[in-house]
Design a protein around this motif. Structure first.
Motif, PDB file in Angstrom:
ATOM      1  N   GLY A  69      49.822  42.677  35.139  1.00 11.52           N
ATOM      2  CA  GLY A  69      50.501  43.272  36.275  1.00 11.52           C
ATOM      3  C   GLY A  69      51.957  43.469  35.941  1.00 11.52           C
ATOM      4  N   ALA A  70      52.540  44.534  36.486  1.00 11.14           N
ATOM      5  CA  ALA A  70      53.983  44.658  36.425  1.00 11.14           C
ATOM      6  C   ALA A  70      54.475  43.683  37.483  1.00 11.14           C
ATOM      7  N   ARG A  71      55.315  42.756  37.064  1.00 18.85           N
ATOM      8  CA  ARG A  71      55.661  41.742  38.068  1.00 18.85           C
ATOM      9  C   ARG A  71      56.613  42.311  39.117  1.00 18.85           C
ATOM     10  N   LEU A  72      57.236  43.459  38.805  1.00 15.60           N
ATOM     11  CA  LEU A  72      57.961  44.191  39.847  1.00 15.60           C
ATOM     12  C   LEU A  72      56.892  44.868  40.677  1.00 15.60           C
ATOM     13  N   MET A  73      56.647  44.351  41.861  1.00 16.21           N
ATOM     14  CA  MET A  73      55.401  44.641  42.539  1.00 16.21           C
ATOM     15  C   MET A  73      55.680  44.920  44.011  1.00 16.21           C
ATOM     16  N   SER A  74      55.062  45.964  44.524  1.00 12.85           N
ATOM     17  CA  SER A  74      55.280  46.310  45.937  1.00 12.85           C
ATOM     18  C   SER A  74      54.306  45.530  46.815  1.00 12.85           C
ATOM     19  N   THR A  75      54.611  45.478  48.077  1.00  9.32           N
ATOM     20  CA  THR A  75      53.675  44.858  49.021  1.00  9.32           C
ATOM     21  C   THR A  75      52.365  45.633  49.039  1.00  9.32           C
ATOM     22  N   THR A  97      51.761  31.769  34.758  1.00 10.36           N
ATOM     23  CA  THR A  97      53.169  31.551  34.425  1.00 10.36           C
ATOM     24  C   THR A  97      53.768  32.749  33.701  1.00 10.36           C
ATOM     25  N   ARG A  98      52.928  33.678  33.294  1.00 10.70           N
ATOM     26  CA  ARG A  98      53.446  34.906  32.681  1.00 10.70           C
ATOM     27  C   ARG A  98      53.140  36.126  33.533  1.00 10.70           C
ATOM     28  N   ASN A  99      53.021  35.913  34.827  1.00  6.31           N
ATOM     29  CA  ASN A  99      52.937  37.020  35.779  1.00  6.31           C
ATOM     30  C   ASN A  99      51.665  37.845  35.674  1.00  6.31           C
ATOM     31  N   ASN A 100      50.617  37.264  35.135  1.00  8.44           N
ATOM     32  CA  ASN A 100      49.330  37.912  35.270  1.00  8.44           C
ATOM     33  C   ASN A 100      48.685  37.442  36.562  1.00  8.44           C
ATOM     34  N   ILE A 101      47.632  38.156  36.961  1.00  6.91           N
ATOM     35  CA  ILE A 101      46.946  37.838  38.209  1.00  6.91           C
ATOM     36  C   ILE A 101      45.581  37.290  37.845  1.00  6.91           C
ATOM     37  N   GLU A 102      45.219  36.176  38.432  1.00  3.14           N
ATOM     38  CA  GLU A 102      43.918  35.596  38.102  1.00  3.14           C
ATOM     39  C   GLU A 102      43.001  35.598  39.324  1.00  3.14           C
ATOM     40  N   PHE A 103      41.881  36.238  39.142  1.00  2.00           N
ATOM     41  CA  PHE A 103      40.844  36.267  40.163  1.00  2.00           C
ATOM     42  C   PHE A 103      39.742  35.317  39.742  1.00  2.00           C
ATOM     43  N   MET A 104      39.408  34.367  40.590  1.00  2.00           N
ATOM     44  CA  MET A 104      38.420  33.358  40.209  1.00  2.00           C
ATOM     45  C   MET A 104      37.165  33.484  41.067  1.00  2.00           C
ATOM     46  N   VAL A 105      36.034  33.382  40.419  1.00  2.00           N
ATOM     47  CA  VAL A 105      34.761  33.374  41.153  1.00  2.00           C
ATOM     48  C   VAL A 105      33.966  32.167  40.672  1.00  2.00           C
ATOM     49  N   ASP A 106      33.041  31.719  41.528  1.00  2.60           N
ATOM     50  CA  ASP A 106      32.398  30.455  41.200  1.00  2.60           C
ATOM     51  C   ASP A 106      30.986  30.621  40.629  1.00  2.60           C
ATOM     52  N   SER A 107      30.619  31.856  40.301  1.00  5.25           N
ATOM     53  CA  SER A 107      29.378  31.965  39.551  1.00  5.25           C
ATOM     54  C   SER A 107      29.371  33.225  38.705  1.00  5.25           C
ATOM     55  N   LYS A 108      28.572  33.161  37.680  1.00  4.76           N
ATOM     56  CA  LYS A 108      28.604  34.168  36.638  1.00  4.76           C
ATOM     57  C   LYS A 108      28.307  35.575  37.176  1.00  4.76           C
TER      58      LYS A 108
END
Ligand code: SRM
Ligand code: SRM
Ligand code: SRM
Ligand code: SRM
Ligand code: SF4
Ligand code: SF4
Ligand code: SF4
Ligand code: SF4
Ligand code: SF4
Ligand code: SF4
Ligand code: SF4
Ligand code: SF4
Lengths: 382, 442, 382, 442
Positions: A69-75, A97-108
């Motif tokens: 992600g570009a950490r300069l980010m709009s709403t 910590t490096r401004n990436n976005i993490e999407f987590m899911v609980d199954s494969k």
């Protein structure tokens, strides 16, 4: 646009005031699988670039899809992130910590739909909104600073240099072919808000001209003693100046040949601006690292003393960066960070292999510890 | 149609990496359209003017922001960075364009519910532009006007249960790696400790009483995923004192190249083929202390010589686990290069327990001793690292009551210029030159 | 004792004067086998401790028997050396860069008689005059300085500390059991005329008390500005002093807590003596080296901050030295110099294995580069 | 009977190492007996008083020598160190006890004929006590009186053809390792070059015109047997540019543990058994650049990556030889710790030819450029190394007209504090703030 008050009353600022409540409690934000298995993770695996699975002792799994992600980010973007998180992740998301976005899911089985969704989102200009990648032995997001978007001291832009760089490094964001992780960082002036001093590759904006002196205003706007004492090389002294109109004012004088353009005076005194179209530009550093893995953390070294600001895509800069990455990719051993590689082959070979020029600017002459960087041995390569 | 032409910036819309220009443009458009009918509290065209002033900078290579004036919220000495444009007539929307630093949650986990509240507030009272996140860790709300500051603060505290972060000569917003929340390497709960310390030191965070800025960063292990060792006046880095736990069966799975046991947990699954896993070349041979051996299908580690660099564990996470007697090391003084050159943190405390049950007493005691010393001795705008450099590492030890250990140095001093204290030297320093001259003629 | 003149006439010093003729031409001194094969040596071998053979491309051989010597040497000893050289070596002899004496013969059969002759010569007190040894992976002669025999600034004796040390190290002078050569050096003050800063083990005399001030004489004997500027820590300033008898004199004042007892002021000004019976003593350094072999040259490190002067045999000092040598002998790898060993095992283990105490004095606090010696990593051993 | 009791010194007569006390005593006795009937020009009991004053120092742990007055020989500014005893009444024999530094021959080779002339002179006009040799390299004649100085100088120059060495702010007596005279590793003739330089710079050696002392030391190869890299303002260290010569048969002899091919030329023939020679463990594995391989009975070296550390050659001198394209490297600035900490030499010239046929022109040019700069810029009592530190390595490069190369550094600078010269930066430094203010409001 009428002013709408929250209830805050400037006349009674303490009325109903809430202070010192700190950040939100993270426990409210953990996805349930995280909450449940915290402290009881067994191991993890990077399934492919940008996709991780963490396996708990309980057998639970959490799949993480990491998006750049570009950490300069709009709403607008944040809301779009929320939409995705609501759709796939039960309303949870995190940032790295490096401004990436993490999407987590609980199954494969939730991974593919999520990935497809992310990959499908693009701006009209053609760029991805959520490129998947940034894991393992590859190149992740560039941490950076404000640049021309918000700060008063930058010598280059941050978001622009980063976009230009990530575009040329994009394959490695989505690959894990490198000998080890390679961290690129960016800071737009020597204050180094990006803390780029320990990065595999660092992009650093910097000035090359001593400050201009706005004598007429200096004493009105600045505390002269503070400006004088700000200078690490003692280049500034108080001085009386006669303006064009003949009035004598208190101001300062700068010994230009002692100045190293650090901008510390300008931080303290707005009447000493440094910025200059041709003076300002970029220095590239390389070979730093932070982790304690195998070798100790180390500082980055200056490998290109100056590159001009070439808006909007800084081609000389991206070309030098690409040369380093490719030489490193071709030559380093598995698990060897860029700096470890340079040290193993010797910096003389680094310059040769990366096709970078060595100039006198790269020899340290700052303070006594400069001595330690000179070569005190007959061991060198021709 | 855009308010300002941005031919240079437009060129940053192509290419695969997310374009901040495209994003700014969509935001400008959203505000212009305002389908939700927001009663914007700052100029509608703030983003358009931001694009405009940025384009101007691209044109001639210089910034157009002035030094910030002193703006903020009542009773706080930080959390807001004032900013004014030096071309306010051309770009009135960004004439004042202050940022607010919002203290991010530990581990940077969010619920969308919270994020949406935040974006709503920021669309209403600010530019709608943010940094997710600032280099220190904060959520940066980028661009609003002076009258909005108190209003935003009010909403944050009253409606979002959310405080500002640090700026100025304060404690800065502490930050952490995600730690035990999702990482098997974590030697302590970074999220819990960072939350505790942030709350414990709210006063230090909000009210400048320090000589200069002060940063805490918390890494769960020596991999240092929040880079604490490079950029915090005090780094808290997880470690352990006992032995690395070895699962020999799993070790052999790696050796046999079992696909469920990829080297380094799959971190090399890229377009390059590094060939089959070789435990000698990849693990034992790269161990910095050469304290490992693999023989007869058995991996042995001489733990007394292991420096817990994490390499072997990183390569074989299913086989090797950090020890059980965990805690953290404290390093002091990291900072960026201004003024005397950059520093990394220097090891002050090799090991300390992390004990939430006594409110991390051992840790807060060290922190407070360090602060007392720095506040007593530090000059204006002198970072902790610079003070240590100026007065010597010994003074830091004295201030914290920690005994000198070889662990404190990478190597002992190379010069014999030892400063003795008068009471360490028999007879002290006062001597009678006349007495001396009785034995030594002039 | 009547003055006998050479012909030199003080009234006409230039009469018949010969100057600037330089040293003797070494070509006059080379043994014939050296003269003949110079630049054409093929290889060499250390046959046993103290005995070397060099083989020339021509097939010629030169056998060298190396004998230790106290470099503080009387003409009687030199004449005895000449006697030996005349008897065995056709009147040729050389000294090594570490003050050993080398007797060279041009055939193997001449070696045994030479060795026997050397080994047979002893002083009445029992010490050898010409102990054979000092080669290869052992301990050779200690290079040293003047000490109390001639200099005005020493904090300990040189010849005595060296004699005491070589007596305890004597077996290793005549053995080659160590992992690599081990060089011991000695200097009697921080001027370090022995250049001990790069030795495997260094004995260094040093003061621990700031200078005394002989106010009554200071201005008469010294240039006050020179004394002031001599101080590297700026501890000295000019100052008026009132003597016991009431007269005011120009003198200096010393900020004792800034003084690091380097003695540089005393070098410039005899009215600032430092020497003190209990203040003076010995610092031990270790782990330095000069050669570029395998690792780069490196500085010695301070490993014992202070040992008192214990005349005449300095037992605390020799015991600490022995501990280091034995720990090194037992633990280091073949070809590993003492400093390389310490770095490999880590200095924390060095102190453990050598049973030396680590104190705060050993942490560098001199100038900014001190920082580089602190530990900037989580890599350490408990 | 001895003039002074020396109970402490007497204890230094035992033990195996040559006792300087026994030697001093035999000398004292020889002088007392004077069987040769020498007309001693300084007190007969000089050595007895030397023992006496030394015993006094042993008693209370302090020296009894005063600062030397200015003594010397006419027209020279060095070569003599004045010394007076601070207890002249008790020890009149050493009331004045000056040393003379006699310039030793290259390689420290002597004929007994010469040495005997020297001892004769020194018995006659001095104490008969010497240092063989001083730390810089000189023959030190230890202890004579002022009136003898010119006489000794006269005899030295007229009868021995021998000059004094250096002291004071001069060039100091240059010293060398024995080099090609007896060492197969030598990359140039150190003896010839040290002799040439000493003669070439007699004026600099004898007449102080420098800011401080200046030392040359010459090592034939990187083994550095005269420790030049640690203790000379300019070190000349032999090296080569082409390939290490390999005799494969001899390599295999080592590998086969042929007794005529002992590892490291027999340097490990001591009481410890290190086991059979192992080329991998002892040579290729220890090569600092790992540029060697031994496979199929063949040793190969990737010479472009060899840093000529000498290790492999030292271990297998019968199999490996230095290259044929030899020359030397010049390093600058080594010195003892006073004042700013010790320095080792920093590499200035990676490679220069050693050519006696043109009077070593390339070398003397560099020397003289360095001196010119140092004499111009050096402060009083500032060593070359300190000047380089103060002004920066770049100034040394400029002074010598040498271009910056990566070989000059061990690593490039870690800080971005680069000093640019005005003419390197487009537009120079003069700028018009009014012009600037047109685009940037205050
Ligand atoms: C998510 C994140 C922590 C967070 O709280 O957000 C994180 C997560 C992990 N890190 Fe990291 N690291 C993260 C920033 C860092 C940083 C900080 C930085 O780059 O600013 C470092 C230090 C960088 C440096 O040394 O310059 C870092 C150095 C490591 C290392 C050491 C690698 C090395 O070769 O030196 C490991 C071990 C490994 O890769 O096997 C590691 C390993 C890991 C593991 C495998 C830990 C685990 O078991 O979950 C995680 C996934 C790795 C991956 O992405 O390949 N992590 N990791 C950060 C992701 C940043 C991103 O978006 O790309
Ligand atoms: C916003 C942020 C950069 C960003 O784009 O993310 C930032 C922005 C500024 N920093 Fe910073 N620093 C930011 C993180 C850092 C970091 C990184 C970190 O904290 O991990 C560093 C390096 C680490 C360190 O503290 O040494 C950093 C080192 C500096 C320095 C140099 C301090 C030093 O002792 O060397 C200055 C100069 C100063 O304090 O006058 C500085 C000064 C500034 C100022 C206030 C400019 C000034 O001179 O007054 C910048 C305001 C920019 C603006 O207009 O918004 N900033 N600054 C970061 C804070 C966001 C947040 O709260 O999350
Ligand atoms: C005679 C002498 C030169 C001279 O001009 O006088 C000399 C002679 C030799 N040296 Fe040396 N070295 C001599 C002082 C030195 C010094 C200087 C010093 O100690 O002050 C050094 C650097 C010491 C240091 O690094 O701290 C020195 C480091 C070496 C080395 C590198 C060893 C290492 O492990 O680092 C070698 C190579 C070797 O030993 O195989 C070497 C090898 C040699 C060889 C084998 C060279 C040869 O082929 O002839 C000679 C015999 C070695 C022996 O004695 O074991 N010589 N050698 C010096 C004898 C001093 C003495 O009396 O003991
Ligand atoms: C005689 C000798 C020691 C010895 O016992 O061998 C010696 C003796 C003195 N040295 Fe030295 N230095 C001697 C070799 C050295 C060396 C070693 C070398 O040259 O390889 C060094 C270290 C290398 C260097 O030059 O840095 C050395 C570094 C010093 C220093 C510190 C200089 C510096 O810049 O750090 C001083 C102090 C001074 O110059 O004021 C010094 C000063 C002195 C003085 C003149 C004392 C003084 O402060 O005035 C000593 C006179 C002693 C005496 O009474 O005889 N001596 N001096 C050595 C000269 C003999 C010769 O000519 O062969
Ligand atoms: S690095 Fe410099 S220019 Fe960039 S944000 Fe920080 S202070 Fe501003
Ligand atoms: S830019 Fe830095 S070095 Fe130059 S005058 Fe300002 S403070 Fe001094
Ligand atoms: S620092 Fe260690 S504990 Fe924290 S995320 Fe990284 S690997 Fe995990
Ligand atoms: S953690 Fe590092 S030092 Fe310890 S055994 Fe593993 S690789 Fe070796
Ligand atoms: S080291 Fe010091 S005391 Fe010893 S001879 Fe040199 S100057 Fe004199
Ligand atoms: S001994 Fe050294 S530090 Fe102390 S006053 Fe004298 S010159 Fe200064
Ligand atoms: S320095 Fe090299 S050439 Fe000189 S003696 Fe030593 S090994 Fe031989
Ligand atoms: S000289 Fe040194 S670097 Fe070169 S091949 Fe031999 S061991 Fe390796």
């Amino acid at each position: 646009m009428a002013f709408i008050s929250t209830g805050y009353n400037p006349a009674k600022p303490m009325e109903n005031r809430i202070t010192d409540i700190g950040p939100k409690d993270h426990n409210e934000f953990y996805p349930p699988v995280i909450q449940k298995n915290k402290g009881k993770w067994s191991h993890h695996e990077i399934l492919e670039p940008g996709v991780l699975v963490h396996v708990a002792e309980s057998g639970d799994e959490v799949y993480t899809v990491r998006a750049g992600g570009a950490r300069l980010m709009s709403t607008t973007m944040i809301n779009e992130i929320c939409d995705i998180a609501d759709k796939h992740c039960n309303g949870h998301v995190r940032f790295t910590t490096r401004n990436n976005i993490e999407f987590m899911v609980d199954s494969k089985d939730k991974v593919e739909p999520l990935k497809n969704d992310l990959a499908s989102r693009k701006f009209d200009g053609g760029s991805y909104k959520f490129p998947i990648g940034g894991t393992g032995a590859g190149i992740t997001n560039i941490v950076h600073t404000q640049g021309w978007i918000h700060c008063h001291t930058p010598a280059t832009d941050a978001s622009g240099t980063v976009k230009a760089s990530m575009d040329v490094l994009f394959n490695d964001f989505q690959d894990m072919r490198l000998p080890a992780q390679l961290r690129v960082s960016m800071a737009c002036c020597l204050n180094m808000c990006g803390a780029v001093h320990c990065s595999d590759i660092a992009i650093l904006g910097y000035h090359r001209k001593p400050p201009m002196l706005d004598h007429e205003y200096l004493d009105k706007v600045c505390e002269i003693p503070l400006a004088v004492s700000a200078c690490p090389t003692a280049a500034i002294r108080p001085s009386k100046q006669v303006l064009a109109n003949g009035t004598e004012v208190k101001s300062v004088a700068v010994k230009n040949e002692r100045c190293m353009y650090c901008g510390n005076c300008y931080t303290m005194c707005p009447s000493m601006p440094l910025a200059d179209t041709v003076g300002d530009g970029i220095v590239l550093m390389a070979g730093g690292k932070v982790s304690n893995r195998i070798s100790e953390p180390k500082f980055s070294k200056v490998v290109v003393a100056f590159l001009p600001n070439e808006m909007p895509r800084w081609p000389s800069m991206t070309s030098a960066i690409t040369k380093m990455v490719e030489a490193y990719a071709a030559d380093a051993n598995k698990y060897e960070r860029l700096g470890d590689w340079a040290e193993r082959i010797g910096w003389e070979k680094f310059f040769e292999k990366c096709e970078l020029e060595f100039t006198h600017h790269l020899i340290d002459d700052f303070r006594q510890q400069a001595y330690m960087s000179w070569r005190q041995t007959t061991q060198f390569k021709f | 149609m855009a308010k300002h032409e941005t031919p240079l910036l437009d060129q940053l819309e192509t290419g695969p990496w997310p374009s901040f220009v495209s994003d700014l443009k969509q935001q400008a458009e959203k505000r212009a359209k305002n389908v939700e009918g927001v009663e914007f509290q700052i100029p509608v065209d703030v983003v358009e003017d931001l694009l405009g002033v940025l384009e101007l900078s691209y044109k001639h290579g210089r910034t157009h922001w002035k030094h910030g004036g002193i703006v903020g919220v009542f009773g706080y000495g930080g959390g807001v960075i004032g900013r004014y444009c030096d071309q306010p007539t051309a770009f009135p929307g960004v004439a004042a364009f202050h940022t607010m630093r919002v203290n991010h949650p530990a581990g940077k986990y969010y619920s969308t519910e919270y994020l949406r509240k935040l974006t709503e507030l920021w669309d209403f009272r600010g530019s709608g532009i943010t940094n997710m996140h600032g280099a220190t860790g904060d959520i940066i709300l980028l661009g609003t006007t002076t009258p909005q500051l108190e209003e935003i603060f009010w909403t944050l505290t009253h409606d979002l249960g959310q405080d500002l972060g640090g700026s100025g000569s304060n404690l800065r917003t502490p930050a952490d790696c995600l730690g035990q929340s999702r990482c098997e390497y974590a030697c302590y709960d970074t999220n819990a400790l960072v939350y505790f310390l942030t709350n414990e030191y709210q006063d230090e965070l909000h009210r400048p009483a320090f000589p200069y800025k002060f940063k805490f960063k918390l890494d769960g292990c020596p991999n240092c995923c929040v880079a604490s060792i490079a950029r915090s006046d005090m780094s808290f880095i997880g470690t352990w004192r006992d032995d690395i736990r070895i699962d020999q069966d799993a070790v052999n799975k790696y050796v046999e190249n079992d696909p469920a046991y990829p080297a380094n947990a799959g971190a090399f699954r890229g377009s390059k083929d590094w060939g089959p896993f070789d435990i000698e070349k990849e693990v034992t041979g790269l161990c910095p202390t050469k304290c490992m051996k693999f023989a007869n299908k058995k991996l042995t580690i001489d733990n007394s010589n292991c420096t817990r660099c994490m390499h072997c564990i990183n390569v074989m996470p299913r086989a090797l686990k950090i020890g059980k007697d965990t805690g953290l090391s404290i390093l002091c003084g990291a900072k960026a290069p201004i003024l005397d050159g950059a520093q990394m943190g220097s090891l002050l405390v090799p090991f300390v327990e992390v004990n939430p049950d006594n409110d991390y007493e051992e840790i807060t005691e060290i922190i407070e001793n360090v602060w007392d010393w720095w506040m007593e001795e530090g000059k204006n705008r002198e970072r902790l690292g610079e003070l240590i450099m100026r007065q010597g590492f010994q003074r830091l030890l004295e201030a914290t009551g920690i005994e000198a250990q070889p662990q404190h140095v990478s190597y002992p001093r190379t010069n014999p210029y030892i400063f003795w204290k008068e009471d360490e030297v028999e007879g002290g320093w006062e001597r009678d030159v006349e007495e001396y001259r009785k034995h030594h003629q002039r």
